[in-house]
Design an enzyme around this catalytic site. Structure first.
Site, PDB file in Angstrom:
ATOM      1  N   SER A 175       0.792  -1.229   0.000  1.00 48.34           N
ATOM      2  CA  SER A 175       0.000   0.000   0.000  1.00 48.34           C
ATOM      3  C   SER A 175       0.823   1.278   0.000  1.00 48.34           C
ATOM      4  O   SER A 175       0.353   2.306  -0.488  1.00 48.34           O
ATOM      5  CB  SER A 175      -0.965  -0.001   1.183  1.00 48.34           C
ATOM      6  OG  SER A 175      -0.296  -0.274   2.381  1.00 48.34           O
ATOM      7  N   HIS A 203      -5.284  -3.320  -2.963  1.00 49.87           N
ATOM      8  CA  HIS A 203      -4.949  -2.351  -4.008  1.00 49.87           C
ATOM      9  C   HIS A 203      -4.860  -2.958  -5.407  1.00 49.87           C
ATOM     10  O   HIS A 203      -4.592  -2.247  -6.369  1.00 49.87           O
ATOM     11  CB  HIS A 203      -3.633  -1.637  -3.672  1.00 49.87           C
ATOM     12  CG  HIS A 203      -3.695  -0.911  -2.372  1.00 49.87           C
ATOM     13  ND1 HIS A 203      -4.176   0.366  -2.255  1.00 49.87           N
ATOM     14  CD2 HIS A 203      -3.374  -1.304  -1.123  1.00 49.87           C
ATOM     15  CE1 HIS A 203      -4.136   0.735  -0.988  1.00 49.87           C
ATOM     16  NE2 HIS A 203      -3.655  -0.261  -0.280  1.00 49.87           N
ATOM     17  N   LYS A 235     -11.806   0.926  -1.997  1.00 52.16           N
ATOM     18  CA  LYS A 235     -10.765   1.506  -2.839  1.00 52.16           C
ATOM     19  C   LYS A 235     -11.254   1.513  -4.286  1.00 52.16           C
ATOM     20  O   LYS A 235     -12.170   2.251  -4.601  1.00 52.16           O
ATOM     21  CB  LYS A 235      -9.460   0.775  -2.590  1.00 52.16           C
ATOM     22  CG  LYS A 235      -8.962   1.140  -1.181  1.00 52.16           C
ATOM     23  CD  LYS A 235      -7.825   0.366  -0.642  1.00 52.16           C
ATOM     24  CE  LYS A 235      -7.467   0.930   0.741  1.00 52.16           C
ATOM     25  NZ  LYS A 235      -6.885  -0.054   1.626  1.00 52.16           N
TER      26      LYS A 235
HETATM   27  C1  PLP Z   1      -6.868  -0.080   3.080  1.00 49.55           C
HETATM   28  C2  PLP Z   1      -6.325  -1.428   3.405  1.00 49.55           C
HETATM   29  C3  PLP Z   1      -6.977  -2.257   4.314  1.00 49.55           C
HETATM   30  C4  PLP Z   1      -8.143  -1.778   5.135  1.00 49.55           C
HETATM   31  O1  PLP Z   1      -9.310  -1.786   4.410  1.00 49.55           O
HETATM   32  P1  PLP Z   1     -10.531  -0.899   4.929  1.00 49.55           P
HETATM   33  O2  PLP Z   1     -11.705  -1.460   4.232  1.00 49.55           O
HETATM   34  O3  PLP Z   1     -10.204   0.493   4.550  1.00 49.55           O
HETATM   35  O4  PLP Z   1     -10.583  -1.084   6.420  1.00 49.55           O
HETATM   36  C5  PLP Z   1      -6.502  -3.537   4.470  1.00 49.55           C
HETATM   37  N1  PLP Z   1      -5.412  -3.968   3.815  1.00 49.55           N
HETATM   38  C6  PLP Z   1      -4.729  -3.183   2.969  1.00 49.55           C
HETATM   39  C7  PLP Z   1      -3.522  -3.702   2.262  1.00 49.55           C
HETATM   40  C8  PLP Z   1      -5.168  -1.879   2.750  1.00 49.55           C
HETATM   41  O5  PLP Z   1      -4.481  -1.076   1.947  1.00 49.55           O
END
Ligand code: PLP
Length: 392
Positions: A175, A203, A235
């Site tokens: 990330s 991602h 996302k």
């Molecule tokens: C953003 C993210 C999460 C968390 O997801 P949310 O739905 O925002 O709680 C988990 N793992 C990774 C790799 C992320 O980038």
């Protein structure tokens, strides 16, 4: 009592104090932040779907018949037709046999890891894994072995030296760096050492692979290769929530054991239906992914030519490495003075001495938006004292 005020002051002195910006209006590249219009390059809305009319319509059309609130947990009376429909859709989308809808990715990681490993077991985790994975490992009470980022030799040695139940967990796309885990190698190692592999593709989903099916499907890795896939929906998918996908047996097990699934209120059903609509769009519209890819390649070429230090990433996450916390903040502020919003990412989110600007691209950015960013970066280049391009 502990001196909380002093701790905050210490953070401020170190350039590590975090503040929130208040956004008005929908999420899109043209943001209003604390009342000021800015062009944003920092959201995770990679496909520009967070404000898509078809998704909004799916949610509003659903509500007269589903109501809004989730009202109860899934195991009491909260498990709605809409959640079931989304789970079938997610399983099909990721080419897995079944899926389980969670409220957030943070909760999915906490719940899945702590359900699938426990006291006496060993978890192997990439050093750059997301905080929610780290917290899931801690919650599990399993022994935690962290391996150097994407270092498959280190992981192989650790696996060979360990007995008992083993679980390996990794981000698909990292990330804060934007690079992709060596997924084929991970799958082979886990098979060889009888370890359970968990991949968090927060991602990659929607962005990578045929029709956006994610980093596993980009490599054709099936559920036999990677039994547990975690994806998030806030996302690229542009809605909210997360899911786990894999063999039916493991989903049945998680319904019994994943505490962050069991002890929380079900998501509003309309969100599940809006997510189904988003998955339809993602499958259908390759043009979003090709536009995004074009933005990323052009940015990499031009920003490197300006002498900025980029990282080995082909994803929409394109960090500009700075190093010093204050320098990262200064660059972020200078860009803001030019109407741009690019957040500085500092420790503990990234390792000490690796503060950076995390530039992220969205299919909603136009070529003109990219040109605006590049021209501001050209203006601000002198702020970084050591031009990396001049270092031989
Ligand atoms: C953003 C993210 C999460 C968390 O997801 P949310 O739905 O925002 O709680 C988990 N793992 C990774 C790799 C992320 O980038």
């Amino acid at each position: 009592m502990r001196d909380f005020a002093a701790e905050l002051e210490e953070r401020k002195q170190a350039g590590l104090y975090r503040t929130r910006r208040q956004i008005s209006g929908p999420q899109q590249p043209a943001l209003v932040s604390d009342g000021v219009p800015l062009l944003s390059f920092c959201s995770n809305d990679y496909l520009g779907l967070a404000n898509h009319p078809e998704i909004i319509r799916a949610a509003t059309d659903a509500m007269p018949s589903t109501g809004f609130g989730g009202a109860a947990s899934h195991l009491i009376c909260g498990h709605h037709d809409a959640h079931h429909q989304l789970e079938l859709r997610l399983a099909d989308f990721t080419r897995r046999s079944s899926a389980l809808f969670f409220s957030t990715g943070y909760m999915a990681n906490m719940g899945v890891i702590s359900a699938l490993a426990g006291r006496g077991d060993t978890i192997f985790s990439d050093r750059l894994n997301h905080a929610s994975i780290v917290d899931g490992c801690i919650l599990s009470r399993a022994r935690l072995r962290r391996y150097r980022h994407s270092d498959m030799n280190a992981l192989a040695d650790m696996l060979a030296a360990t007995d008992g139940h083993k679980l390996v967990v990794t981000d698909g796309v990292f990330s804060m760096d934007g690079d992709i885990a060596p997924l084929r190698k991970l799958a082979a190692l886990c098979r060889a050492h009888d370890a359970l592999l968990v991949v968090d593709d927060a991602h990659g989903l929607g962005v990578l692979g045929p029709q956006g099916r994610g980093s596993l499907m980009e490599l054709g890795l099936s559920e036999e290769d990677v039994p547990i896939l975690i994806g998030t929906l806030g996302k690229a998918v542009g809605t909210s929530g997360a899911f786990v996908a894999g063999p039916q047996l493991l989903m049945d097990y998680l319904v019994q054991k994943a505490r962050t699934y069991i002890y929380t209120t079900a998501m509003p059903p309309a969100i599940a239906l809006a997510t189904c609509a988003s998955l339809d769009l993602i499958e259908r519209e390759d043009s979003r992914r090709s536009h995004l890819q074009m933005l990323v390649s052009e940015f990499r070429q031009e920003a490197s030519a300006l002498g900025y230090e980029l990282m080995p990433s082909r994803t929409p996450i394109q960090p500009i490495m700075v190093g010093d916390n204050w320098a990262a903040l200064a660059l972020s502020r200078a860009l803001e003075e030019r109407g741009l919003m690019v957040t500085a990412i500092r420790p503990p989110t990234v390792p000490e001495g690796q503060a950076r600007l995390r530039v992220t691209f969205s299919a909603a950015h136009s070529s003109q938006d990219l040109a605006t960013l590049l021209s501001a970066l050209a203006d601000c280049r002198s702020l970084l004292s050591k031009p990396s391009a001049e270092v031989v």
